[in-house]
Design a protein around this motif. Sequence first.
Motif, mmCIF file in Angstrom:
data_model
loop_
_atom_site.group_PDB
_atom_site.id
_atom_site.type_symbol
_atom_site.label_atom_id
_atom_site.label_comp_id
_atom_site.label_asym_id
_atom_site.label_seq_id
_atom_site.Cartn_x
_atom_site.Cartn_y
_atom_site.Cartn_z
ATOM 1 N N ASP A 153 -11.862 -7.132 15.182
ATOM 2 C CA ASP A 153 -10.392 -6.821 15.745
ATOM 3 C C ASP A 153 -10.435 -8.859 15.698
ATOM 4 O O ASP A 153 -9.434 -8.847 15.268
ATOM 5 C CB ASP A 153 -11.172 -6.964 17.501
ATOM 6 N N HIS A 154 -11.600 -9.839 14.771
ATOM 7 C CA HIS A 154 -10.785 -11.087 14.224
ATOM 8 C C HIS A 154 -10.635 -10.314 13.202
ATOM 9 O O HIS A 154 -8.683 -11.351 12.831
ATOM 10 C CB HIS A 154 -11.990 -11.625 14.341
ATOM 11 N N ALA A 155 -10.512 -9.444 11.959
ATOM 12 C CA ALA A 155 -9.118 -9.182 11.472
ATOM 13 C C ALA A 155 -8.293 -8.186 11.431
ATOM 14 O O ALA A 155 -7.630 -9.450 10.883
ATOM 15 C CB ALA A 155 -10.504 -8.280 10.285
ATOM 16 N N ARG A 156 -8.037 -8.032 12.065
ATOM 17 C CA ARG A 156 -7.172 -7.214 12.902
ATOM 18 C C ARG A 156 -6.269 -8.510 13.073
ATOM 19 O O ARG A 156 -4.768 -8.733 12.581
ATOM 20 C CB ARG A 156 -7.267 -6.441 13.710
ATOM 21 N N HIS A 157 -6.371 -8.866 14.473
ATOM 22 C CA HIS A 157 -5.704 -10.186 13.587
ATOM 23 C C HIS A 157 -5.157 -11.076 13.276
ATOM 24 O O HIS A 157 -4.184 -11.392 13.525
ATOM 25 C CB HIS A 157 -6.231 -11.615 15.807
ATOM 26 N N ALA A 158 -6.337 -11.621 12.548
ATOM 27 C CA ALA A 158 -5.881 -12.542 11.314
ATOM 28 C C ALA A 158 -4.754 -11.735 10.425
ATOM 29 O O ALA A 158 -3.912 -12.642 10.039
ATOM 30 C CB ALA A 158 -7.382 -12.823 10.635
ATOM 31 N N PHE A 159 -5.089 -10.394 9.986
ATOM 32 C CA PHE A 159 -3.649 -9.902 9.442
ATOM 33 C C PHE A 159 -2.536 -9.796 10.302
ATOM 34 O O PHE A 159 -1.342 -10.396 9.872
ATOM 35 C CB PHE A 159 -4.081 -8.603 9.312
ATOM 36 N N GLU A 160 -2.688 -9.908 11.928
ATOM 37 C CA GLU A 160 -1.338 -9.848 12.215
ATOM 38 C C GLU A 160 -0.673 -11.177 12.074
ATOM 39 O O GLU A 160 0.433 -10.681 11.981
ATOM 40 C CB GLU A 160 -1.456 -9.152 13.767
ATOM 41 N N GLN A 161 -1.128 -12.135 12.280
ATOM 42 C CA GLN A 161 -1.180 -13.482 12.778
ATOM 43 C C GLN A 161 -0.679 -13.734 11.107
ATOM 44 O O GLN A 161 0.323 -14.904 10.779
ATOM 45 C CB GLN A 161 -2.089 -14.084 12.718
ATOM 46 N N PHE A 162 -1.464 -13.606 9.900
ATOM 47 C CA PHE A 162 -0.978 -14.149 9.049
ATOM 48 C C PHE A 162 0.484 -12.917 7.864
ATOM 49 O O PHE A 162 1.669 -13.890 8.057
ATOM 50 C CB PHE A 162 -1.740 -13.680 7.750
ATOM 51 N N LEU A 163 1.191 -11.854 8.197
ATOM 52 C CA LEU A 163 1.595 -10.893 8.365
ATOM 53 C C LEU A 163 3.003 -11.529 9.030
ATOM 54 O O LEU A 163 4.274 -10.850 8.336
ATOM 55 C CB LEU A 163 1.256 -9.731 8.242
ATOM 56 N N ALA A 164 2.680 -11.945 10.094
ATOM 57 C CA ALA A 164 4.175 -11.474 11.419
ATOM 58 C C ALA A 164 4.705 -12.933 10.536
ATOM 59 O O ALA A 164 6.036 -13.027 10.703
ATOM 60 C CB ALA A 164 3.703 -11.808 12.755
ATOM 61 N N GLY A 165 3.452 -13.888 10.159
ATOM 62 C CA GLY A 165 4.852 -15.397 9.625
ATOM 63 C C GLY A 165 4.116 -15.020 7.906
ATOM 64 O O GLY A 165 5.770 -16.371 8.069
ATOM 65 N N ARG A 166 4.039 -14.314 7.794
ATOM 66 C CA ARG A 166 4.556 -14.525 5.642
ATOM 67 C C ARG A 166 4.560 -13.479 5.404
ATOM 68 O O ARG A 166 5.241 -13.056 4.183
ATOM 69 C CB ARG A 166 3.489 -14.607 5.273
ATOM 70 N N TRP A 167 5.398 -12.878 6.082
ATOM 71 C CA TRP A 167 5.654 -10.814 5.043
ATOM 72 C C TRP A 167 7.323 -11.080 3.957
ATOM 73 O O TRP A 167 7.004 -10.377 3.482
ATOM 74 C CB TRP A 167 6.819 -9.656 6.111
ATOM 75 N N LEU A 168 7.413 -12.297 4.712
ATOM 76 C CA LEU A 168 8.101 -12.403 3.115
ATOM 77 C C LEU A 168 7.849 -12.812 1.676
ATOM 78 O O LEU A 168 8.409 -12.765 0.794
ATOM 79 C CB LEU A 168 9.613 -13.490 3.533
ATOM 80 N N ARG A 169 6.907 -13.013 1.880
ATOM 81 C CA ARG A 169 5.642 -13.639 0.452
ATOM 82 C C ARG A 169 4.764 -12.546 0.671
ATOM 83 O O ARG A 169 3.531 -12.621 -0.488
ATOM 84 C CB ARG A 169 5.166 -14.633 0.724
ATOM 85 N N VAL A 170 5.163 -10.573 0.813
ATOM 86 C CA VAL A 170 4.414 -10.120 0.606
ATOM 87 C C VAL A 170 4.963 -8.734 -0.265
ATOM 88 O O VAL A 170 6.184 -8.500 0.054
ATOM 89 C CB VAL A 170 3.828 -9.474 2.209
ATOM 90 N N SER A 171 4.584 -8.509 -1.309
ATOM 91 C CA SER A 171 5.147 -7.759 -1.883
ATOM 92 C C SER A 171 4.587 -5.845 -1.427
ATOM 93 O O SER A 171 3.085 -6.287 -0.881
ATOM 94 C CB SER A 171 4.454 -7.625 -3.369
ATOM 95 N N VAL A 172 5.004 -4.164 -1.293
ATOM 96 C CA VAL A 172 4.616 -3.320 -1.319
ATOM 97 C C VAL A 172 3.986 -2.640 -2.067
ATOM 98 O O VAL A 172 5.475 -2.158 -2.786
ATOM 99 C CB VAL A 172 5.453 -3.123 0.450
ATOM 100 N N ALA A 173 3.971 -1.350 -2.205
ATOM 101 C CA ALA A 173 3.604 -0.649 -2.640
ATOM 102 C C ALA A 173 3.233 0.038 -2.289
ATOM 103 O O ALA A 173 2.403 0.952 -1.746
ATOM 104 C CB ALA A 173 1.608 -1.009 -3.795
ATOM 105 N N GLU A 174 4.606 1.263 -2.881
ATOM 106 C CA GLU A 174 4.060 2.882 -2.484
ATOM 107 C C GLU A 174 4.135 3.722 -3.083
ATOM 108 O O GLU A 174 4.337 3.282 -4.222
ATOM 109 C CB GLU A 174 5.576 3.161 -1.904
ATOM 110 N N LEU A 175 2.930 5.259 -2.716
ATOM 111 C CA LEU A 175 2.617 6.234 -3.080
ATOM 112 C C LEU A 175 3.811 6.659 -2.577
ATOM 113 O O LEU A 175 3.015 7.739 -1.914
ATOM 114 C CB LEU A 175 1.419 6.202 -3.480
ATOM 115 N N ASP A 176 4.471 7.549 -3.494
ATOM 116 C CA ASP A 176 5.391 8.766 -3.201
ATOM 117 C C ASP A 176 6.795 8.561 -1.857
ATOM 118 O O ASP A 176 6.595 9.543 -0.960
ATOM 119 C CB ASP A 176 4.297 9.878 -2.775
ATOM 120 N N GLY A 177 6.800 7.366 -1.894
ATOM 121 C CA GLY A 177 7.247 6.808 -0.327
ATOM 122 C C GLY A 177 6.268 6.563 0.892
ATOM 123 O O GLY A 177 7.353 5.924 1.744
#
Length: 170
Positions: A38-62
């Motif tokens: 749960d702590h890890a989930r919260h940390a990921f939520e906080q990080f990504l909510a505020g910094r998604w503009l600094r993230v790259s996503v890899a998709e496999l077949d969409g």
Amino acid sequence: MITVRNALEEDVPALVEIGVRAWAAAVVGVADLEVRRDHARHAFEQFLAGRWLRVSVAELDGVRAAWAAREALNDEISDLWVDPPLQKRGLGSALLAAMEAEIVAAGFEAARLQTHARNVSAVGFFQKHGYSVNWLSIDYSERLDRDVESVGLRRQLVADEPIGYGPGGF
């Protein structure tokens, strides 16, 4: 087919889940998964909510399958998470190449990152891609209530220019 793109705000929930699954696979034997999930989930939520503009996503077949970030927009790759069932398909390599290209475009000559030392698969992955261990430390983690060994890795991305006069240096 693998595609790498900039993250969108609507990607955040899926990226959180990828991060949690990859984190759980990486910390086996280091942290109590049930207590810390749960702590890890919260940390990921906080990080990504505020910094998604600094993230790259890899998709496999969409389908979203992995993500990476440069949190401080410097020479450090702060995150690289691949959904465990989709590992060993080139997603991490594609993201790493994208992060390295961003680092060079930002004017840096080397890339650096860190992980916990027991994450043998991550250390091996980065070494396979030309990274060398640069440092090892042991720090007390209040969250885990234990000492955690961390390893720092570095890769030179731009060749050093010879110092001197004329072609080839001195």
